[in-house]
Design an enzyme around this catalytic site. Structure first.
Site, PDB file in Angstrom:
ATOM      1  N   ALA A 133     -55.394  -2.549 -32.712  1.00  0.00           N
ATOM      2  CA  ALA A 133     -54.121  -3.274 -32.711  1.00  0.00           C
ATOM      3  C   ALA A 133     -53.325  -3.257 -34.015  1.00  0.00           C
ATOM      4  O   ALA A 133     -52.107  -3.414 -33.984  1.00  0.00           O
ATOM      5  CB  ALA A 133     -54.364  -4.729 -32.307  1.00  0.00           C
ATOM      6  N   GLY A 146     -50.381  -4.859 -35.487  1.00  0.00           N
ATOM      7  CA  GLY A 146     -50.204  -5.891 -34.463  1.00  0.00           C
ATOM      8  C   GLY A 146     -48.865  -5.924 -33.761  1.00  0.00           C
ATOM      9  O   GLY A 146     -48.606  -6.838 -32.981  1.00  0.00           O
ATOM     10  N   ASP A 200     -59.257  -5.132 -34.272  1.00  0.00           N
ATOM     11  CA  ASP A 200     -59.329  -3.941 -35.121  1.00  0.00           C
ATOM     12  C   ASP A 200     -60.599  -3.966 -35.945  1.00  0.00           C
ATOM     13  O   ASP A 200     -61.358  -4.933 -35.914  1.00  0.00           O
ATOM     14  CB  ASP A 200     -58.090  -3.760 -35.991  1.00  0.00           C
ATOM     15  CG  ASP A 200     -57.655  -2.285 -36.003  1.00  0.00           C
ATOM     16  OD1 ASP A 200     -58.467  -1.429 -36.415  1.00  0.00           O
ATOM     17  OD2 ASP A 200     -56.518  -1.992 -35.585  1.00  0.00           O
ATOM     18  N   ASP A 249     -54.068   2.052 -27.959  1.00  0.00           N
ATOM     19  CA  ASP A 249     -53.220   2.842 -28.862  1.00  0.00           C
ATOM     20  C   ASP A 249     -54.157   3.422 -29.917  1.00  0.00           C
ATOM     21  O   ASP A 249     -54.326   2.871 -30.998  1.00  0.00           O
ATOM     22  CB  ASP A 249     -52.146   1.957 -29.497  1.00  0.00           C
ATOM     23  CG  ASP A 249     -51.178   2.755 -30.343  1.00  0.00           C
ATOM     24  OD1 ASP A 249     -50.511   3.637 -29.785  1.00  0.00           O
ATOM     25  OD2 ASP A 249     -51.122   2.521 -31.567  1.00  0.00           O
ATOM     26  N   CYS A 278     -49.243   8.164 -31.412  1.00  0.00           N
ATOM     27  CA  CYS A 278     -47.998   8.501 -32.115  1.00  0.00           C
ATOM     28  C   CYS A 278     -48.041   9.966 -32.544  1.00  0.00           C
ATOM     29  O   CYS A 278     -47.810  10.303 -33.700  1.00  0.00           O
ATOM     30  CB  CYS A 278     -47.742   7.571 -33.297  1.00  0.00           C
ATOM     31  SG  CYS A 278     -49.087   7.471 -34.486  1.00  0.00           S
TER      32      CYS A 278
END
Length: 448
Positions: A263, A266, A286, A331, A384
């Site tokens: 995360a 955040g 995390d 993610d 990403c």
């Protein structure tokens, strides 16, 4: 007296030679020297970021005028030359003589008296002959052209060209060099967008509407984020539009329990909590105390009541989380090649071997956390980056091995982003093609 170029050299040494993260190094430098005036801080930022963004091009130019290859130079010397050549090529406001003299002084100050003549000779040759440098041909050497023009390692542009074609890759590379506003997400549970805009403008900050999402804005002209009143009040979070789309595609319902397994810092978790309007709960996890503390600071700054930050390694199975999540955000750690525009050094640190190890880690995380999703719940997979290996291929592998199906994301995105892949269940955002960072998002439903 503070020597700005000495500060820049120190930052470059930390980033390039010690492999520290550029955004963290620069943030720490700007916080340490926050008493400097805005112009000096802008100079530090411009030269540091500009040198990193154009480093392969700087090396190419240096090697046209030096008998010593850049990789064989003393680390201090090569970084003095890089930052100096950047100023010679891209900063007309700085006199060539000042750049050369300051480069020599820096070499001396760092104890390289015997190399001051070498530094002086290379820099003055560059200053005299910069307009005569011949660059690789776009037609005859397309990969080398992309690599040198946009300072992108050849292995990266080669893999992108195979996936998207030369013209699209050139647009991607061009976009990664363009200066953009800082993207922010308005916390609409705290106040209205209009009040946030008014507060920003009162501090002389330029505000523009971002694409795709009404509550996303771009800001320019601020000096220090922690001095921005609307930020201190928790009215907005720094976050790219691509990252905001993760929570939009997750589409939490009132009372949902959400787990974000990787995360920090955040942003996506905070966004989910905002969308839940105080209901349900978001557990942001995390792997380090530092990252958890970072998230806790954001929770407290914004005053979120339905979110907690927890220390938990995503690769270590947690039996208490089994079938607990209505929504699970994965993610995962990735090569980061979609956000080179914000973190220029990523391209130099990443290698094909490192990327292979990252893919193994991504699959290990997915293999661990999928059981946390309730039957009928959703797993949102995102990165990403913009290569198929970490994105489409990982989703294909996951679907073949676990009880999930892709769901259309069209109901959760604007018409401008809809296409063949979004109806199939995933979105690949590309810088220069889309108005955002490079990002991949897939929505998966657990069926049994």
């Amino acid at each position: 007296m503070i020597n700005l170029r000495e500060i820049i050299l120190g930052a470059l040494m930390d980033i390039v030679e010690e492999e520290q993260y550029s955004h963290i190094v620069l943030k720490d430098v700007l916080e340490k020297y926050q008493y400097l005036d805005k112009r000096d801080r802008a100079f530090i930022t411009r030269v540091t970021e500009g040198t990193l963004e154009n480093m392969l091009q700087m090396d190419y130019i240096i090697e046209r005028f030096s008998k010593v290859k850049v990789e064989n130079m003393k680390p201090v010397i090569r970084n003095i030359l890089r930052m100096s050549v950047y100023q010679l090529k891209y900063m007309d406001s700085v006199p060539d003589s000042a750049v050369c003299n300051e480069g020599v002084r820096l070499a001396q100050k760092r104890g390289f008296y015997q190399l001051k003549g070498f530094v002086n000779g290379v820099l003055r040759s560059v200053a005299r002959n910069l307009d005569k440098v011949e660059y690789p041909s776009k037609e005859k050497q397309p990969l080398l052209y992309l690599s040198v023009t946009y300072s992108m390692p050849e292995w990266i542009v080669k893999s992108w060209c195979e996936l998207y074609g030369f013209d699209a890759v050139e647009k991607i590379c061009q976009d990664m060099h363009e200066e953009k506003p800082t993207s922010i997400r308005c916390n609409l549970d705290k106040t209205e967008k209009e009040q946030i805009i008014e507060s920003l403008k009162e501090q002389g900050i330029q505000v523009e509407q971002s694409p795709y999402l009404d509550y996303a804005l771009g800001i320019r002209g601020y000096n220090y984020m922690k001095a921005v009143l609307a930020f201190k009040r928790g009215w907005f979070q720094v976050q790219d539009v691509s990252s905001m789309l993760v929570s939009e595609i997750a589409a939490p319902k009132w009372g949902d329990y959400c787990i974000d397994v990787c995360a920090a810092p955040g942003g996506k978790s905070l966004h989910l909590a905002d969308m839940l309007h105080g209901s349900g709960h978001v557990e942001a996890r995390d792997i380090t105390d530092y990252k958890v503390q970072l998230m806790q600071e954001n929770i407290e700054r914004i005053g979120v009541i339905n979110m907690s930050a927890t220390l938990q390694d995503a690769t270590v199975f947690d039996p208490e989380s089994v079938e607990r999540a209505d929504i699970l955000l994965a993610d995962v750690p990735c090569s980061g090649l979609g956000v080179i525009g914000k973190k220029a050094d990523i391209r130099y640190k990443m290698t094909p071997a490192k990327q292979t190890e990252i893919i193994k880690l991504q699959r290990k995380i997915l293999d661990t956390v999928w059981k946390y999703v309730k039957v009928g719940g959703r797993l949102i997979y995102s990165t990403c980056t913009i290569g198929a290996e970490e994105n489409q291929y990982n989703v294909k592998w996951f679907l073949e091995n676990y009880p999930f199906v892709l769901e259309s994301i069209d109901p959760y995105i604007c018409d401008e982003l809809k296409g063949k892949t979004t109806s199939a269940g995933y979105l690949q955002l590309l810088p220069g093609i889309h108005k955002s960072d490079g990002f991949f998002i897939a929505r998966l439903k657990r069926v049994k």
